[in-house]
Enzyme design. Sequence first.
Site, PDB file in Angstrom:
ATOM      1  N   CYS A   1      -6.454  -4.111   6.625  1.00  0.00           N
ATOM      2  CA  CYS A   1      -7.600  -3.204   6.506  1.00  0.00           C
ATOM      3  C   CYS A   1      -8.719  -3.774   5.653  1.00  0.00           C
ATOM      4  O   CYS A   1      -9.896  -3.485   5.901  1.00  0.00           O
ATOM      5  CB  CYS A   1      -7.152  -1.854   5.964  1.00  0.00           C
ATOM      6  SG  CYS A   1      -6.552  -1.876   4.255  1.00  0.00           S
TER       7      CYS A   1
ATOM      8  N   CYS B   1       0.838  -1.204   0.000  1.00  0.00           N
ATOM      9  CA  CYS B   1       0.000   0.000   0.000  1.00  0.00           C
ATOM     10  C   CYS B   1       0.870   1.249   0.000  1.00  0.00           C
ATOM     11  O   CYS B   1       0.613   2.201  -0.738  1.00  0.00           O
ATOM     12  CB  CYS B   1      -0.931  -0.006   1.208  1.00  0.00           C
ATOM     13  SG  CYS B   1      -2.127   1.369   1.216  1.00  0.00           S
TER      14      CYS B   1
END
Length: 365
Positions: A198, A101
């Site tokens: 997440c 990410c």
Amino acid sequence: MKILAAMSGGVDSAVAAARAVEAGHEVVGVHLALSRAGGTLRTGSRGCCTIEDAMDARRACDVLGIPFYVWDFSERFRDDVIADFVSEYQAGRTPNPCMRCNEKIKFAALLERALELGFDAVCTGHYASLVNGPEGLELHRASDAAKDQSYVLGVLTAEQLAHTYFPLGSTPTKAIVRAEAAERGLSVAQKPDSHDICFIPDGDTRGWLAERVGAEQGAIVDRSGAVVGTHEGAHAFTVGQRRGLSIGTPAADGKPRFVLEVRPISNTVVVGPKEALATAEIAGDRFTWAGRAPQDAAFDCHIQIRAHAEPVPAHARLSDGELSVVPVEPFDGVAPGQTAVLYDGTRVIGQFTIARTVSAVPVVA
């Protein structure tokens, strides 16, 4: 400077943006929508980047008096982070989605768009420090060792570091950040930190993977190749794992077994004693340098193989496009796919994705 503040909806990014404003920069806040599951809400401290987080980010920007936008990066996140996560597990490797990410979204896609729009830097709430060294900008550990996030930022290149801003790097403790948020009237002052992956907010990684790659029964074998049990899908296992092993045959010494290797092609999981997890060498060809590259092909360093692991002294060597590292003392339970970050004191030298490992304990025939 004209700064784009990445607002996650948490306390760290809110205070980082506040400090950027206070420093006199022209600041604009942006929240990244990474999922198109519009009804998704955070549960406790699990997950991030939800509708609730976007609302918290907006409220923080209102308090700070800065513009706020939501940018849809869900397709990039799906392709560069989630798809990579699945494919790595399918290949028998253990990926770090936070690394991907940072590498692909926050400091690639986001930074690229920020520069195109005329911003000078992207500001985040990461705990790390930038230092002007004798040979250029350097990435260093944060003052607060407990919160240091330099490991997950090890994927950043010199060009990316030149356009980043980390206002929290010199803050001694997270408690100071929360107290500052309260003083500034930010509603996220006591918001819990997010944990886990997440995009798997319930924490059930095994179940999540099973839905996407399927579950097929396979063999659990020992280091000699003898079958000692069965499993419902090799993707659910990672090197070093002890729990969740359905082993019907006890070890000769009665000690527990650990996952030593995952072989996706044959759908086989290899297990053995804890001491067999000792790793004498790691290597990979996917590496980058955080700033200047080492001047010598062989050099001493410290190596960290997990976000919260202790760095250990080691010797690194670059040869034929591969970076290999031999620790002074063997690593414990290293899996291909993990990221290894190299340090010189507090400075991040660079990182690589572990492609192969060498066991410190030979197989006894």
